[in-house]
Design a protein around this motif. Structure first.
Motif, short mmCIF file in Angstrom:
data_model
loop_
_atom_site.label_atom_id
_atom_site.label_comp_id
_atom_site.label_asym_id
_atom_site.label_seq_id
_atom_site.Cartn_x
_atom_site.Cartn_y
_atom_site.Cartn_z
N MET A 1 2.79 -15.74 0.22
CA MET A 1 3.79 -14.95 0.88
C MET A 1 3.27 -13.52 1.06
O MET A 1 2.82 -12.91 0.10
CB MET A 1 5.07 -14.97 0.05
N PRO A 2 3.32 -12.96 2.26
CA PRO A 2 2.82 -11.60 2.47
C PRO A 2 3.75 -10.56 1.84
O PRO A 2 4.95 -10.77 1.69
CB PRO A 2 2.80 -11.46 3.99
N VAL A 3 3.18 -9.42 1.50
CA VAL A 3 3.95 -8.32 0.94
C VAL A 3 4.72 -7.63 2.06
O VAL A 3 4.17 -7.37 3.13
CB VAL A 3 3.01 -7.31 0.24
N GLN A 4 5.98 -7.36 1.83
CA GLN A 4 6.84 -6.68 2.80
C GLN A 4 7.25 -5.32 2.22
O GLN A 4 7.64 -5.24 1.07
CB GLN A 4 8.09 -7.50 3.07
N GLY A 48 14.28 6.15 -8.38
CA GLY A 48 15.30 5.32 -9.00
C GLY A 48 14.95 3.85 -9.06
O GLY A 48 13.78 3.46 -9.16
N THR A 49 15.94 3.01 -8.93
CA THR A 49 15.77 1.58 -9.11
C THR A 49 15.40 0.84 -7.83
O THR A 49 15.10 -0.35 -7.88
CB THR A 49 17.06 0.97 -9.67
N PHE A 50 15.42 1.50 -6.67
CA PHE A 50 15.07 0.84 -5.42
C PHE A 50 13.59 0.46 -5.43
O PHE A 50 12.72 1.27 -5.73
CB PHE A 50 15.35 1.75 -4.23
N LEU A 51 13.29 -0.80 -5.13
CA LEU A 51 11.91 -1.28 -5.07
C LEU A 51 11.54 -1.56 -3.62
O LEU A 51 12.08 -2.48 -3.01
CB LEU A 51 11.75 -2.55 -5.91
N PRO A 52 10.62 -0.77 -3.04
CA PRO A 52 10.28 -0.94 -1.64
C PRO A 52 9.38 -2.14 -1.33
O PRO A 52 9.22 -2.52 -0.19
CB PRO A 52 9.57 0.37 -1.28
N ILE A 53 8.77 -2.74 -2.37
CA ILE A 53 7.85 -3.86 -2.14
C ILE A 53 8.51 -5.15 -2.59
O ILE A 53 9.07 -5.25 -3.67
CB ILE A 53 6.54 -3.65 -2.90
N GLU A 54 8.46 -6.17 -1.72
CA GLU A 54 8.99 -7.48 -2.09
C GLU A 54 8.05 -8.57 -1.59
O GLU A 54 7.27 -8.37 -0.67
CB GLU A 54 10.38 -7.69 -1.52
N GLY A 55 8.09 -9.72 -2.23
CA GLY A 55 7.30 -10.86 -1.79
C GLY A 55 5.84 -10.81 -2.18
O GLY A 55 4.98 -11.13 -1.38
N THR A 56 5.54 -10.41 -3.39
CA THR A 56 4.13 -10.39 -3.82
C THR A 56 3.70 -11.75 -4.31
O THR A 56 4.49 -12.51 -4.87
CB THR A 56 3.92 -9.34 -4.94
#
Length: 58
Positions: A1-4, A48-56
């Motif tokens: 899965m590509p990183v978004q 904060g708690t927001f994570l900008p990277i998903e799908g690693t």
């Protein structure tokens, strides 16, 4: 899965509580609630708690 990389769609000033939401139509941040302190130099919670990277792939 590509990183978004994703961006937040809502932000809140840590000093005055001003809340803004991202508007795709305006391509800009817009008030979601009251203006907060209009003289505030807004400090957005960038650590904060927001994570900008998903799908690693792990």
């Amino acid at each position: 899965m590509p990183v978004q990389i994703r961006r937040p769609d809502r932000r809140e000033c840590e000093r005055c509580g001003r809340i803004e939401e991202w508007s795709d139509e305006a391509d800009a941040w817009r008030l979601a609630d009251g203006p907060g302190d209009v003289y505030c130099i807004h400090e957005w919670d960038i650590n904060g708690t927001f994570l900008p990277i998903e799908g690693t792939d792990e």
